[in-house]
Design a protein around this motif. Structure first.
Motif, PDB file in Angstrom:
ATOM      1  N   GLY A 168    -169.665   1.038 -21.249  1.00  0.00           N
ATOM      2  CA  GLY A 168    -170.124  -0.148 -21.946  1.00  0.00           C
ATOM      3  C   GLY A 168    -170.304   0.028 -23.436  1.00  0.00           C
ATOM      4  N   ASP A 169    -170.550   1.254 -23.875  1.00  0.00           N
ATOM      5  CA  ASP A 169    -170.756   1.512 -25.304  1.00  0.00           C
ATOM      6  C   ASP A 169    -169.531   2.143 -25.954  1.00  0.00           C
ATOM      7  OD1 ASP A 169    -170.865   3.993 -24.074  1.00  0.00           O
ATOM      8  OD2 ASP A 169    -172.642   4.673 -25.158  1.00  0.00           O
ATOM      9  N   GLN A 170    -168.404   2.125 -25.272  1.00  0.00           N
ATOM     10  CA  GLN A 170    -167.206   2.790 -25.777  1.00  0.00           C
ATOM     11  C   GLN A 170    -166.125   1.800 -26.183  1.00  0.00           C
ATOM     12  OE1 GLN A 170    -166.394   5.263 -22.274  1.00  0.00           O
ATOM     13  NE2 GLN A 170    -166.913   7.057 -23.489  1.00  0.00           N
ATOM     14  N   ASN A 171    -165.301   2.246 -27.126  1.00  0.00           N
ATOM     15  CA  ASN A 171    -164.087   1.532 -27.523  1.00  0.00           C
ATOM     16  C   ASN A 171    -162.952   2.545 -27.531  1.00  0.00           C
ATOM     17  OD1 ASN A 171    -165.132  -1.164 -28.173  1.00  0.00           O
ATOM     18  ND2 ASN A 171    -166.276  -0.079 -29.750  1.00  0.00           N
ATOM     19  N   ALA A 172    -161.774   2.098 -27.159  1.00  0.00           N
ATOM     20  CA  ALA A 172    -160.612   2.987 -27.148  1.00  0.00           C
ATOM     21  C   ALA A 172    -160.076   3.159 -28.565  1.00  0.00           C
ATOM     22  CB  ALA A 172    -159.526   2.416 -26.246  1.00  0.00           C
ATOM     23  N   ILE A 173    -159.668   4.371 -28.878  1.00  0.00           N
ATOM     24  CA  ILE A 173    -158.968   4.656 -30.125  1.00  0.00           C
ATOM     25  C   ILE A 173    -157.550   4.110 -29.949  1.00  0.00           C
ATOM     26  CG2 ILE A 173    -158.080   6.484 -31.626  1.00  0.00           C
ATOM     27  CD1 ILE A 173    -160.480   8.210 -30.555  1.00  0.00           C
ATOM     28  N   SER A 174    -157.122   3.268 -30.855  1.00  0.00           N
ATOM     29  CA  SER A 174    -155.841   2.582 -30.725  1.00  0.00           C
ATOM     30  C   SER A 174    -154.676   3.552 -30.472  1.00  0.00           C
ATOM     31  CB  SER A 174    -155.569   1.746 -31.976  1.00  0.00           C
ATOM     32  OG  SER A 174    -154.327   1.111 -31.885  1.00  0.00           O
ATOM     33  N   GLY A 175    -154.583   4.599 -31.252  1.00  0.00           N
ATOM     34  CA  GLY A 175    -153.488   5.563 -31.090  1.00  0.00           C
ATOM     35  C   GLY A 175    -153.514   6.245 -29.740  1.00  0.00           C
ATOM     36  N   HIS A 176    -154.711   6.572 -29.260  1.00  0.00           N
ATOM     37  CA  HIS A 176    -154.837   7.205 -27.941  1.00  0.00           C
ATOM     38  C   HIS A 176    -154.413   6.234 -26.849  1.00  0.00           C
ATOM     39  CE1 HIS A 176    -156.667  10.537 -29.908  1.00  0.00           C
ATOM     40  NE2 HIS A 176    -157.468  10.923 -28.931  1.00  0.00           N
ATOM     41  N   GLY A 225    -145.938  -4.542 -25.121  1.00  0.00           N
ATOM     42  CA  GLY A 225    -144.847  -5.306 -25.710  1.00  0.00           C
ATOM     43  C   GLY A 225    -143.858  -5.824 -24.687  1.00  0.00           C
ATOM     44  N   SER A 226    -143.743  -5.131 -23.559  1.00  0.00           N
ATOM     45  CA  SER A 226    -142.816  -5.565 -22.506  1.00  0.00           C
ATOM     46  C   SER A 226    -143.405  -6.704 -21.670  1.00  0.00           C
ATOM     47  CB  SER A 226    -142.469  -4.386 -21.593  1.00  0.00           C
ATOM     48  OG  SER A 226    -143.614  -3.987 -20.854  1.00  0.00           O
ATOM     49  N   GLY A 227    -144.678  -7.021 -21.916  1.00  0.00           N
ATOM     50  CA  GLY A 227    -145.325  -8.094 -21.170  1.00  0.00           C
ATOM     51  C   GLY A 227    -146.111  -7.620 -19.969  1.00  0.00           C
ATOM     52  N   SER A 228    -145.979  -6.338 -19.623  1.00  0.00           N
ATOM     53  CA  SER A 228    -146.743  -5.825 -18.482  1.00  0.00           C
ATOM     54  C   SER A 228    -148.194  -5.592 -18.893  1.00  0.00           C
ATOM     55  CB  SER A 228    -146.123  -4.530 -17.952  1.00  0.00           C
ATOM     56  OG  SER A 228    -146.212  -3.517 -18.924  1.00  0.00           O
ATOM     57  N   CYS A 229    -149.073  -5.606 -17.900  1.00  0.00           N
ATOM     58  CA  CYS A 229    -150.497  -5.376 -18.145  1.00  0.00           C
ATOM     59  C   CYS A 229    -150.925  -4.036 -17.578  1.00  0.00           C
ATOM     60  CB  CYS A 229    -151.331  -6.476 -17.494  1.00  0.00           C
ATOM     61  SG  CYS A 229    -151.243  -8.046 -18.355  1.00  0.00           S
ATOM     62  N   VAL A 230    -151.945  -3.460 -18.180  1.00  0.00           N
ATOM     63  CA  VAL A 230    -152.598  -2.257 -17.684  1.00  0.00           C
ATOM     64  C   VAL A 230    -154.101  -2.504 -17.738  1.00  0.00           C
ATOM     65  CG1 VAL A 230    -150.740  -0.718 -18.460  1.00  0.00           C
ATOM     66  CG2 VAL A 230    -152.711  -1.105 -19.944  1.00  0.00           C
ATOM     67  N   ALA A 231    -154.838  -1.825 -16.874  1.00  0.00           N
ATOM     68  CA  ALA A 231    -156.301  -1.901 -16.892  1.00  0.00           C
ATOM     69  C   ALA A 231    -156.848  -0.622 -17.512  1.00  0.00           C
ATOM     70  CB  ALA A 231    -156.846  -2.084 -15.483  1.00  0.00           C
ATOM     71  N   VAL A 232    -157.859  -0.774 -18.339  1.00  0.00           N
ATOM     72  CA  VAL A 232    -158.510   0.355 -18.990  1.00  0.00           C
ATOM     73  C   VAL A 232    -160.000   0.271 -18.676  1.00  0.00           C
ATOM     74  CG1 VAL A 232    -159.046   1.428 -21.207  1.00  0.00           C
ATOM     75  CG2 VAL A 232    -156.771   0.468 -20.807  1.00  0.00           C
ATOM     76  N   LEU A 233    -160.552   1.381 -18.181  1.00  0.00           N
ATOM     77  CA  LEU A 233    -161.961   1.448 -17.810  1.00  0.00           C
ATOM     78  C   LEU A 233    -162.701   2.295 -18.840  1.00  0.00           C
ATOM     79  CD1 LEU A 233    -161.488   2.137 -13.982  1.00  0.00           C
ATOM     80  CD2 LEU A 233    -161.423  -0.041 -15.214  1.00  0.00           C
ATOM     81  N   LEU A 234    -163.627   1.654 -19.535  1.00  0.00           N
ATOM     82  CA  LEU A 234    -164.414   2.306 -20.580  1.00  0.00           C
ATOM     83  C   LEU A 234    -165.893   2.088 -20.324  1.00  0.00           C
ATOM     84  CD1 LEU A 234    -162.417   0.989 -23.662  1.00  0.00           C
ATOM     85  CD2 LEU A 234    -162.524   3.376 -22.946  1.00  0.00           C
ATOM     86  N   PHE A 258    -155.072  -4.876 -20.945  1.00  0.00           N
ATOM     87  CA  PHE A 258    -154.234  -4.863 -22.136  1.00  0.00           C
ATOM     88  C   PHE A 258    -152.818  -5.228 -21.725  1.00  0.00           C
ATOM     89  CE2 PHE A 258    -157.757  -2.175 -23.409  1.00  0.00           C
ATOM     90  CZ  PHE A 258    -157.962  -2.513 -24.733  1.00  0.00           C
ATOM     91  N   GLN A 259    -152.114  -5.863 -22.640  1.00  0.00           N
ATOM     92  CA  GLN A 259    -150.735  -6.250 -22.407  1.00  0.00           C
ATOM     93  C   GLN A 259    -149.860  -5.441 -23.362  1.00  0.00           C
ATOM     94  OE1 GLN A 259    -150.203 -10.473 -22.787  1.00  0.00           O
ATOM     95  NE2 GLN A 259    -148.483 -10.484 -21.390  1.00  0.00           N
ATOM     96  N   VAL A 283    -149.551  -2.713 -28.048  1.00  0.00           N
ATOM     97  CA  VAL A 283    -150.596  -2.912 -27.043  1.00  0.00           C
ATOM     98  C   VAL A 283    -151.650  -3.841 -27.626  1.00  0.00           C
ATOM     99  CG1 VAL A 283    -152.334  -1.788 -25.617  1.00  0.00           C
ATOM    100  CG2 VAL A 283    -150.213  -0.586 -26.114  1.00  0.00           C
ATOM    101  N   ARG A 284    -151.993  -4.877 -26.873  1.00  0.00           N
ATOM    102  CA  ARG A 284    -153.022  -5.817 -27.331  1.00  0.00           C
ATOM    103  C   ARG A 284    -153.847  -6.258 -26.123  1.00  0.00           C
ATOM    104  NH1 ARG A 284    -148.257  -7.719 -26.788  1.00  0.00           N
ATOM    105  NH2 ARG A 284    -147.751  -9.689 -25.807  1.00  0.00           N
ATOM    106  N   MET A 285    -155.069  -6.689 -26.402  1.00  0.00           N
ATOM    107  CA  MET A 285    -155.901  -7.209 -25.318  1.00  0.00           C
ATOM    108  C   MET A 285    -155.213  -8.418 -24.712  1.00  0.00           C
ATOM    109  SD  MET A 285    -159.853  -7.172 -26.386  1.00  0.00           S
ATOM    110  CE  MET A 285    -160.827  -6.555 -25.076  1.00  0.00           C
ATOM    111  N   ALA A 286    -155.241  -8.489 -23.397  1.00  0.00           N
ATOM    112  CA  ALA A 286    -154.636  -9.629 -22.712  1.00  0.00           C
ATOM    113  C   ALA A 286    -155.493 -10.871 -22.922  1.00  0.00           C
ATOM    114  CB  ALA A 286    -154.494  -9.323 -21.225  1.00  0.00           C
TER     115      ALA A 286
END
Length: 163
Positions: A63-71, A52-61, A49-50, A81-84
Motif C-alpha cells: 500500500g505504501d509502494q510505487n513501482a520504479i518505471s524502468g523496473h 503497448g501491444s494492448g495486453s494487460c498485466v497485474a502488479v501487486l505492490l 497496467f496495459q 507501459v501505462r496504468m490501465a
C-alpha cells in the motif's frame, strides 16, 4: 459471505482469513490498513497496467509502494507501459478499482507480478472483490494463488529479477 475469491482459495486448498472493515471508510490501502490495524505496506494494491501491444498485466505492490518505471518496464518486457483505464480494468478483471482480488479471474497465461519485498511480511491483505471485505494471506500463498512472478519493482539498487 462467500465471495468468488474465497471459493477459489477454498477450491485450491490455500489457507486465508476473511476479514471485514466498515464500507464507510475512505477508499485506499492506507484506510484499510488503519481499519484492520495493519501497517500500510501489508495491504496489497492490485494494479493493472496495459502494454503497448494492448495486453494487460497485474502488479501487486504494498500500500505504501510505487513501482520504479524502468523496473516495471523491464519486468513486463515492454517499453510502453501505462496504468490501465478503469473501463479496461473492469473488462479484464470483472471488478472495479478499489477491491480487485489478485487471483481467480485471470485467464491461463495472464502475467501477474508481485513486489519481492512483500515476501518479507508475515501476512498480507488483498482485496476480496467487494469493498468492506479483505483477505489476509501469507505471502507465499499469495504468490501461489495469483500464479505470480516475484520481481523487484521498488529498490533501485537491486536488479529486477534476482539471479
Amino acid at each position: 459471505m462467500k465471495l468468488p475469491s474465497h471459493e477459489f482459495l477454498d477450491h485450491q486448498g490455500i489457507p486465508y482469513e476473511p476479514v471485514t472493515f466498515p464500507t464507510s471508510i475512505e477508499k485506499g490501502a492506507a484506510s484499510v490498513a488503519r481499519a484492520l490495524g495493519q501497517p500500510e505496506r501489508r495491504m496489497v494494491k492490485t494494479i493493472l497496467f496495459q502494454t503497448g501491444s494492448g495486453s494487460c498485466v497485474a502488479v501487486l505492490l504494498g500500500g505504501d509502494q510505487n513501482a520504479i518505471s524502468g523496473h516495471l518496464k523491464k519486468a513486463v518486457g515492454s517499453r510502453d507501459v501505462r496504468m490501465a483505464a478503469p473501463e479496461i480494468v473492469l473488462a479484464t478483471t470483472g471488478y472495479e478499482i478499489g477491491s480487485i482480488p489478485p487471483f481467480h479471474w485471470q485467464p491461463p497465461g495472464f502475467a501477474t507480478y508481485v513486489e519481492a519485498s512483500l515476501l518479507d511480511e508475515p501476512v498480507l491483505g488483498v482485496g476480496a472483490g467487494m469493498w468492506g471485505h479483505e483477505i489476509l494471506i501469507q505471502p507465499t500463498h499469495l504468490v501461489q494463488a495469483a500464479r505470480a512472478r516475484i520481481v523487484n519493482l521498488t529498490d533501485r539498487a537491486r536488479p529486477v529479477v534476482e539471479e
